[in-house]
Design a protein around this motif. Sequence first.
Motif, PDB file in Angstrom:
ATOM      1  N   ALA A  28      27.373  42.186  39.222  1.00  0.00           N
ATOM      2  CA  ALA A  28      27.099  43.610  39.349  1.00  0.00           C
ATOM      3  C   ALA A  28      27.805  44.204  40.567  1.00  0.00           C
ATOM      4  O   ALA A  28      28.329  45.322  40.520  1.00  0.00           O
ATOM      5  CB  ALA A  28      25.594  43.842  39.447  1.00  0.00           C
ATOM      6  N   ASN A  29      27.800  43.472  41.680  1.00  0.00           N
ATOM      7  CA  ASN A  29      28.425  43.954  42.913  1.00  0.00           C
ATOM      8  C   ASN A  29      29.388  42.941  43.523  1.00  0.00           C
ATOM      9  O   ASN A  29      30.113  43.278  44.455  1.00  0.00           O
ATOM     10  CB  ASN A  29      27.354  44.270  43.966  1.00  0.00           C
ATOM     11  N   LEU A  30      29.385  41.719  43.020  1.00  0.00           N
ATOM     12  CA  LEU A  30      30.180  40.637  43.608  1.00  0.00           C
ATOM     13  C   LEU A  30      31.213  40.138  42.607  1.00  0.00           C
ATOM     14  O   LEU A  30      30.916  39.955  41.416  1.00  0.00           O
ATOM     15  CB  LEU A  30      29.257  39.477  44.007  1.00  0.00           C
ATOM     16  N   PHE A  31      32.422  39.865  43.127  1.00  0.00           N
ATOM     17  CA  PHE A  31      33.522  39.379  42.287  1.00  0.00           C
ATOM     18  C   PHE A  31      34.293  38.331  43.095  1.00  0.00           C
ATOM     19  O   PHE A  31      34.704  38.596  44.226  1.00  0.00           O
ATOM     20  CB  PHE A  31      34.412  40.545  41.867  1.00  0.00           C
ATOM     21  N   VAL A  32      34.498  37.147  42.496  1.00  0.00           N
ATOM     22  CA  VAL A  32      35.032  36.014  43.256  1.00  0.00           C
ATOM     23  C   VAL A  32      36.026  35.230  42.412  1.00  0.00           C
ATOM     24  O   VAL A  32      35.833  35.058  41.199  1.00  0.00           O
ATOM     25  CB  VAL A  32      33.899  35.052  43.702  1.00  0.00           C
ATOM     26  N   THR A  97      39.303  24.558  48.809  1.00  0.00           N
ATOM     27  CA  THR A  97      39.424  25.642  47.839  1.00  0.00           C
ATOM     28  C   THR A  97      39.841  26.927  48.535  1.00  0.00           C
ATOM     29  O   THR A  97      39.541  27.144  49.708  1.00  0.00           O
ATOM     30  CB  THR A  97      38.090  25.877  47.097  1.00  0.00           C
ATOM     31  N   THR A  98      40.562  27.742  47.796  1.00  0.00           N
ATOM     32  CA  THR A  98      40.810  29.103  48.246  1.00  0.00           C
ATOM     33  C   THR A  98      39.576  29.933  47.934  1.00  0.00           C
ATOM     34  O   THR A  98      38.710  29.519  47.153  1.00  0.00           O
ATOM     35  CB  THR A  98      42.021  29.717  47.539  1.00  0.00           C
ATOM     36  N   LEU A  99      39.499  31.104  48.509  1.00  0.00           N
ATOM     37  CA  LEU A  99      38.374  31.995  48.218  1.00  0.00           C
ATOM     38  C   LEU A  99      38.823  33.439  48.414  1.00  0.00           C
ATOM     39  O   LEU A  99      39.287  33.806  49.492  1.00  0.00           O
ATOM     40  CB  LEU A  99      37.189  31.689  49.142  1.00  0.00           C
ATOM     41  N   SER A 100      38.696  34.230  47.366  1.00  0.00           N
ATOM     42  CA  SER A 100      38.966  35.663  47.441  1.00  0.00           C
ATOM     43  C   SER A 100      37.780  36.369  46.801  1.00  0.00           C
ATOM     44  O   SER A 100      37.470  36.126  45.632  1.00  0.00           O
ATOM     45  CB  SER A 100      40.270  36.026  46.712  1.00  0.00           C
ATOM     46  N   ALA A 101      37.109  37.208  47.583  1.00  0.00           N
ATOM     47  CA  ALA A 101      35.867  37.822  47.106  1.00  0.00           C
ATOM     48  C   ALA A 101      35.816  39.294  47.480  1.00  0.00           C
ATOM     49  O   ALA A 101      36.358  39.712  48.512  1.00  0.00           O
ATOM     50  CB  ALA A 101      34.662  37.086  47.695  1.00  0.00           C
ATOM     51  N   ILE A 102      35.153  40.070  46.623  1.00  0.00           N
ATOM     52  CA  ILE A 102      34.892  41.490  46.882  1.00  0.00           C
ATOM     53  C   ILE A 102      33.399  41.739  46.674  1.00  0.00           C
ATOM     54  O   ILE A 102      32.830  41.339  45.645  1.00  0.00           O
ATOM     55  CB  ILE A 102      35.687  42.409  45.934  1.00  0.00           C
ATOM     56  N   ILE A 103      32.785  42.415  47.643  1.00  0.00           N
ATOM     57  CA  ILE A 103      31.423  42.919  47.486  1.00  0.00           C
ATOM     58  C   ILE A 103      31.510  44.442  47.514  1.00  0.00           C
ATOM     59  O   ILE A 103      32.011  45.025  48.486  1.00  0.00           O
ATOM     60  CB  ILE A 103      30.483  42.424  48.603  1.00  0.00           C
TER      61      ILE A 103
END
Length: 438
Positions: A28-32, A97-103
Motif C-alpha cells: 500500500a505504501n512500501l515498494f521494494v 543483497t542490494t536494496l532499493s525501497a520507496i515509502i
Amino acid sequence: MVFEGSSAAISHTGKVRSNNQDSGYSGANLFVVADGMGGHAGGDVASTLAVTRIEPLDQAYTSTDDAQASLQAAATTAAADLVRASKERPELAGLGTTLSAIIMVDDYAVIGHIGDSRIYLYRDDALTQITTDHTFVQRLVDSGRITLEEARYHPRRSVLMRVLSDMDIAPDLDMFVMPTQPGDRWLLCSDGLSGVVDDPPIAKAMALGLAPGRTADILLKQALDGGAPDNVTLVIVDVGGAHPLSSGTGTVVGAASNPADLPVPAPRASLTGWLHPARQAANEPSHFEPDSDYFEEIIEEDRRRARRRRMAWLFALFLAVVALVGAGFLAYNWTQTRYFVGADEDSVVIYRGVQQSLGPISLSTEVHDTNILLADLPSYQRAAVERTINARSLSDATAITERLRASALPAIPEPEFTPDADPTPTPTPTATTEAPTP
C-alpha cells in the motif's frame, strides 16, 4: 495517510540462471526490490531476509523523518540477520543483497538505496534515473575515466562497492526524500532489467499509460528478448493513477514469495577465495562486495588493461601502416614496368611508369628523348602523342616512335634573311660591243 495509487510487482528467473535470487514487494505504501548474491542458496536467503525485514514498514507514517528512520533501522537489522545467517550456516558465507525501497508518505517518496538495483521516475514524458549505482564502474564514470557506454560493457561492471552483506552490520544506504505528484510513474528494478534494456525502450513502455501490471509484462518481455542472463525483478508504482489499488496484503515476488522452499545445501568444503575465505562456489553469483583493499587492485588492473588496449591499438596501427606502405611499394614497382610515348615541350619522348602523379610525386620518368619534333608530325599523330600512347614494353614503345619518325615531314631549311640588305635586286652587268666611230 494511505498512499493513493496503483502498483504491480513481477519477478522472473531469466534465461540463464537456475534459480531466482531476486525478491520484490509491492504494497500500500512500501515498494521494494532486492537482488541477492552469494552462491546457489546465499542469494535467495539474502534477498528474502531483506524483504522480510522491510515488509513490516508498509504502513502510514506521520512524517518523512519517521519513515527514513524506520527504513534505516530495518536495513541495519537485515544486515545483522545476514551476519547471523552466515555464522549459523558457513556454506552461505559471502551472501549479500542490494536494496532499493520507496515509502510513500503523503506527497513525498522516502527512498533508501544500496547496490546496483535502480529506481527510475517517469514524469512529463521523461525517464530519470533517481538512484546511483554503487559499483566500481560507476566510480570510474564519476571520475571521468570511462564513458557511460564503456561502463555498460566493462568487464567489472558487476563489482559492487556497497551492499547489504554479512561483512557490515552498519550498511551505508543512500537516504533521501523527493516530492511526488499525480501522474508520476516510479520503477524499481534489479539489474536483470536495467543491464539488458536501455532507457529509451523503458521510457517508451512507461509512456503507453497501461496499467502497472501490463507495463511490467512488457518490460519483462523486453528483458527476456534481450537474453535475460540474470534474474529480472521490477515493481511499478503509479501516483494518483486511474488504475485501482488492489485490496488486501501486499504482493511478494521472487525468492521471498516462497521462503520455505529455499534450498538448504549440505555443508561442504568451500574454496578459499580472495574476497571471502569460505565463499560458496556453486552457481557463482553475478556480483559481489569486495574487501576494502580490492578497489585499488581493480584500479591497477584497469590501468593494465588500458595499457594493453593502447598497445594493441598501436600495434594494429603499425600493421596498418606497414600494410599501406607495402601496398604502395608494390604498386609503385608495378607502375615501373609500364611504358608510354608522350611529349615534352617540343619532341617525342619515351617514358617509364604511368601517366599519374601522387601529389608532388610523379609516377613516370623519362627514358629516351627521340628528337622527333612534334611540329614535324601530322596533326592527328601529334595529338595522339600529346594524349600519350601506351606501350606494352620498352621495345614496343621504341617501335611506336620509329613509326612516328617514318611519318614525320622532312625538314625544309628556312631562307636566310638579313634585315639591313637592300631588298631591290642589283642588275647583273652584261658585256656590250662598242660600235666603231665612222
